[in-house]
Design an enzyme around this catalytic site. Structure first.
Site, PDB file in Angstrom:
ATOM      1  N   ASP A 406       8.381 113.760  42.042  1.00  0.00           N
ATOM      2  CA  ASP A 406       7.018 113.962  41.574  1.00  0.00           C
ATOM      3  C   ASP A 406       6.075 114.269  42.733  1.00  0.00           C
ATOM      4  O   ASP A 406       6.224 113.750  43.840  1.00  0.00           O
ATOM      5  CB  ASP A 406       6.546 112.692  40.843  1.00  0.00           C
ATOM      6  CG  ASP A 406       5.174 112.831  40.250  1.00  0.00           C
ATOM      7  OD1 ASP A 406       5.008 113.648  39.329  1.00  0.00           O
ATOM      8  OD2 ASP A 406       4.248 112.135  40.712  1.00  0.00           O
ATOM      9  N   GLU A 459       8.814 118.920  41.811  1.00  0.00           N
ATOM     10  CA  GLU A 459       7.583 119.315  41.139  1.00  0.00           C
ATOM     11  C   GLU A 459       6.624 119.753  42.238  1.00  0.00           C
ATOM     12  O   GLU A 459       5.880 118.956  42.793  1.00  0.00           O
ATOM     13  CB  GLU A 459       6.981 118.147  40.328  1.00  0.00           C
ATOM     14  CG  GLU A 459       5.821 118.600  39.466  1.00  0.00           C
ATOM     15  CD  GLU A 459       4.669 117.619  39.411  1.00  0.00           C
ATOM     16  OE1 GLU A 459       3.740 117.865  38.628  1.00  0.00           O
ATOM     17  OE2 GLU A 459       4.679 116.634  40.145  1.00  0.00           O
TER      18      GLU A 459
END
Length: 737
Positions: A406, A459
């Site tokens: 993330d 990401e």
């Protein structure tokens, strides 16, 4: 046998005694326990609240210890040349307990562990730090070990000492910053924390950063645990790396475990989730973070327990049971992993030992302006080790098949969400966080080496060069690739959704938003995400983004999914979007399963979309042209990419043998009859294998029941072409008949 009157042990130095009682002594084992002295062996124990202590020696000999005040008891056992084996009988008001003395034991951490910790290279750090049940020198108990290099002292506290850690000071193991204590008699299920004396002499009580099990929030303590789970997924683990992931079919169902079916535990989810995913045909699930976190509203993205699955749904072994069940059903398990930041809770990592430790010392590099959290100090070898080992831990211990990392962009750029003067440049004056680059390279290289068959996803929302390039290949920026297996294609997501939100009459002015992704499609290995981020915070659910009436919104939704599954790259879809849920996702309520209830009048509308997703996955996994050459230009050819006035796109996908699939998208609400498309002349006819306008999906059923014949009519730069009818707001897939 009557205990003998104690002889006086040599008194403690007043300064040493004061440091011990204040929890500031680096070597309590030098003062406590049994030690040879002139005239015999001195035994000294620290037992707060005790009324008396008796040492039980071999052959039943007992020695009553003298009360020295402040919970200290001591005695000199004369005529002994070496320390005997002994136990303690400790008397409290109304009770007496027999215990082993923690301070009669040598360190339970070996030199190799300490060397690797000191080097920042302990790839199985969880086996050395944290709590670990063991039999040490013939005695069962638990070893506690914690990294706190700035602490003046550390003590273990927990339910086994009524949360008074005064009697369990830990010893410092040299220059590593590690504090260790073996506590006999403490076993699985014990609840504990560390009482840390900060450099200024104040105390802070902290959860274990390496805890592998925690209390259920809002409680915050750590729990001693060991795994007893026996895996039954050997077949899956042996074959999961047989095909490189970028050459394999990957369609991912992203979900938030706590709200997918609210109230279900890991083991209950293990019954329902594999059956649902298998029915829909997804190859993988991706869990939003399962690591322990204090605030449920963060959805797991503000982590305090990096080594512990959240206790909200069960134990670590329960989570293994869920992973195992998915593997046995033939479903891979991906997990969101958050090494970018952590919250400031005063019982967790923030200024853990009284000074910045896991976070950077300079606020310009530690305080995240968007999320009110702290960023890790990737330049510190022990912090990198904590995170790299954590990535290995989830893949190795929990058989997770991949990690989606993330917020990579926030790690890579020192000026991320910061204005001029609010950030600290790197050593060359640039904005790149070179420490974060080195960390990500080390993490990827390590997990790929140690855990065959896994894949990592980034990401990363910028144009950083080489996200999925090998770490040893230097790019234009002068650094090696980050080493990820795949990258989220955020550009495709934003452009295509922006196009789909437009009324059809306006789409011709935005046609490039659907074609631009092919300009950079092979710069990285991509996955196409329609994730939770796109269906919350006012962004609306996927079907609700679409224009038109309810029929048109569903048709657009179906056509878009057909386009997405045919586009180069893997696929990811967030829960609820597979049946066209109209409301934004809520972690409090989860998906709107009632839309599929047989008693609901519009159930067929939602079931039709769900049936389409099932068929998309079924055809996708059985059709190598859709996934085998995702990452090379040879796997894609435009048929027509400039038919903006028609709102039409058509392209070919090829597998490694040159076998094609033709995908045609009509993003206008009109039927286009006899639409001519150029095709390869090697095939006599083409037949539909999927049509998102089929009646069973809720469409108008403009479907081609018979194959269309190839004609020797040049079109779109090809020697041959076909004429076909394009359904309204639909995607059609055709293969050589």
């Amino acid at each position: 046998m009557t205990a003998k009157k104690p002889r006086t042990a040599p008194p403690l130095d007043p300064g040493e005694r004061a440091r011990l009682l204040a929890g500031e002594h680096h070597d309590p084992h030098a003062l406590l326990g049994a030690h040879p002295v002139k005239g015999g062996v001195a035994i000294r124990v620290l037992r707060p609240w005790a009324r008396g202590v008796t040492a039980v020696l071999p052959k039943g000999r007992t020695v009553e210890l003298q009360d020295d005040g402040d919970g200290l008891f001591s005695a000199l056992v004369p005529l002994l040349r070496k320390v005997p084996a002994y136990e303690l009988r400790v008397r409290y008001e109304g009770s007496e307990v027999a215990v082993r003395d923690p301070y009669r034991h040598l360190p339970s951490l070996g030199d190799l562990d300490l060397h690797l910790i000191g080097e920042g290279r302990h790839e199985e750090l969880w086996t050395a730090l944290g709590s670990r049940t063991m039999t040490h020198e013939g005695v069962p108990g638990t070893r506690f070990a914690v990294w706190a290099p700035n602490a003046r002292g550390v003590r273990v506290t927990g339910d086994f000492v009524h949360w008074d850690g005064t009697g369990l000071p830990m010893r410092s193991l040299g220059s590593t910053g590690v504090w260790e204590l073996f506590v006999p008699g403490v076993g699985e299920g014990a609840v504990y924390k560390y009482d840390i004396t900060r450099p200024d002499g104040s105390h802070t009580v902290r959860a274990d950063p390496m805890a592998r099990r925690t209390e259920c929030p809002p409680n915050t303590a750590s729990i001693v645990t060991e795994s007893h789970y026996e895996w039954d997924d050997a077949e899956w683990m042996a074959r999961r790396g047989a095909r490189p992931p970028h050459e394999a079919p990957i369609s991912v169902y992203e979900l938030h475990l706590a709200s997918w079916r609210p109230g279900l535990t890991y083991r209950e989810l293990a019954v329902e989730l594999p059956a649902y995913i298998r029915e829909l045909g997804f190859t993988h699930v991706e869990f939003m973070p399962v690591t322990e976190h204090p605030f449920g509203g963060s959805w797991g993205y503000q982590v305090t327990g990096f080594y512990a699955p959240t206790a909200r749904l069960g134990t670590p072994d329960d989570f293994k049971f869920l992973v195992d069940a998915l593997h046995r059903a033939g479903i891979g398990v991906l997990m969101d992993w958050v090494p970018a930041h952590f919250p400031k809770d005063d019982w967790a990592l923030a200024e853990f030992d009284g000074r910045p430790l896991y976070e950077h010392a300079d606020p310009r590099r530690s305080h995240h302006p968007d999320w009110g959290t702290l960023e890790f100090d990737y330049g510190r070898k022990e912090v990198r080790n904590f995170l790299v080992a954590n990535a290995v831990y989830w893949c190795q211990e929990f058989h997770v098949d991949g990690l989606r990392v993330d917020a990579v962009a926030s790690m890579l750029y020192l000026d991320y969400s910061r204005e001029y003067g609010e950030w600290l440049p790197n050593e060359y004056g640039g904005r790149e966080n070179l420490d974060a680059v080195a960390f990500l390279q080390e993490m990827n290289a390590t997990v790929y080496r140690r855990c065959p068959g896994i894949v990592t996803f980034a990401e990363e929302s910028t144009a950083w060069d080489g996200v999925t390039r090998a770490t040893d290949l230097v790019g234009p920026g002068g650094h090696g690739g980050l080493g990820f297996g795949m990258k989220w294609n955020m550009g495709w997501m934003h452009d295509s959704l922006q196009y789909m939100e437009k009324e059809a009459v306006h789409r011709k002015y935005h046609h490039h938003e659907m074609t631009f992704s092919m300009v950079y499609a092979y710069s990285e290995n991509y996955i196409l995400p329609i994730s939770h981020d796109e269906v919350v915070h006012g962004k609306r659910a996927l079907v609700s983004k679409m224009p038109g009436d309810w029929w048109q919104r569903r048709a657009n939704h179906r056509a878009y999914l057909g386009f997405m599954w045919a586009h180069p790259g893997k696929q990811l879809l967030f829960m609820g979007q597979e049946f066209a849920q109209g409301s934004e996702w809520s972690a409090d309520h989860g998906p709107e399963w009632w839309l599929l209830d047989p008693e609901y009048g519009a159930r067929a509308d939602h079931r039709g979309v769900q049936d389409l997703v099932r068929d998309l996955n079924r055809v996708y996994t059985a059709t190598p042209p859709l996934w085998e050459r995702d990452t090379v230009p040879e796997g894609f050819q435009w048929v027509v990419g400039d038919a903006a006035d028609d709102n039409v796109l058509a392209f070919l996908r090829y597998d490694g043998f040159g076998s094609p699939l033709l995908a045609v998208c009509n993003f206008s609400p009109v039927v286009r009859h006899d639409y001519r498309l150029g095709v390869p002349d090697a095939f006599a006819a083409w037949g539909e294998v999927l049509n998102t306008d089929a009646a069973r999906y809720g469409g108008s059923d403009v479907v081609g029941t018979d194959p269309v014949k190839t004609e020797s009519v040049p079109w779109h730069g090809r020697e041959a072409s076909v004429r076909t009818t394009l359904p309204p707001l639909a995607t059609v897939w055709l293969r050589p008949a």
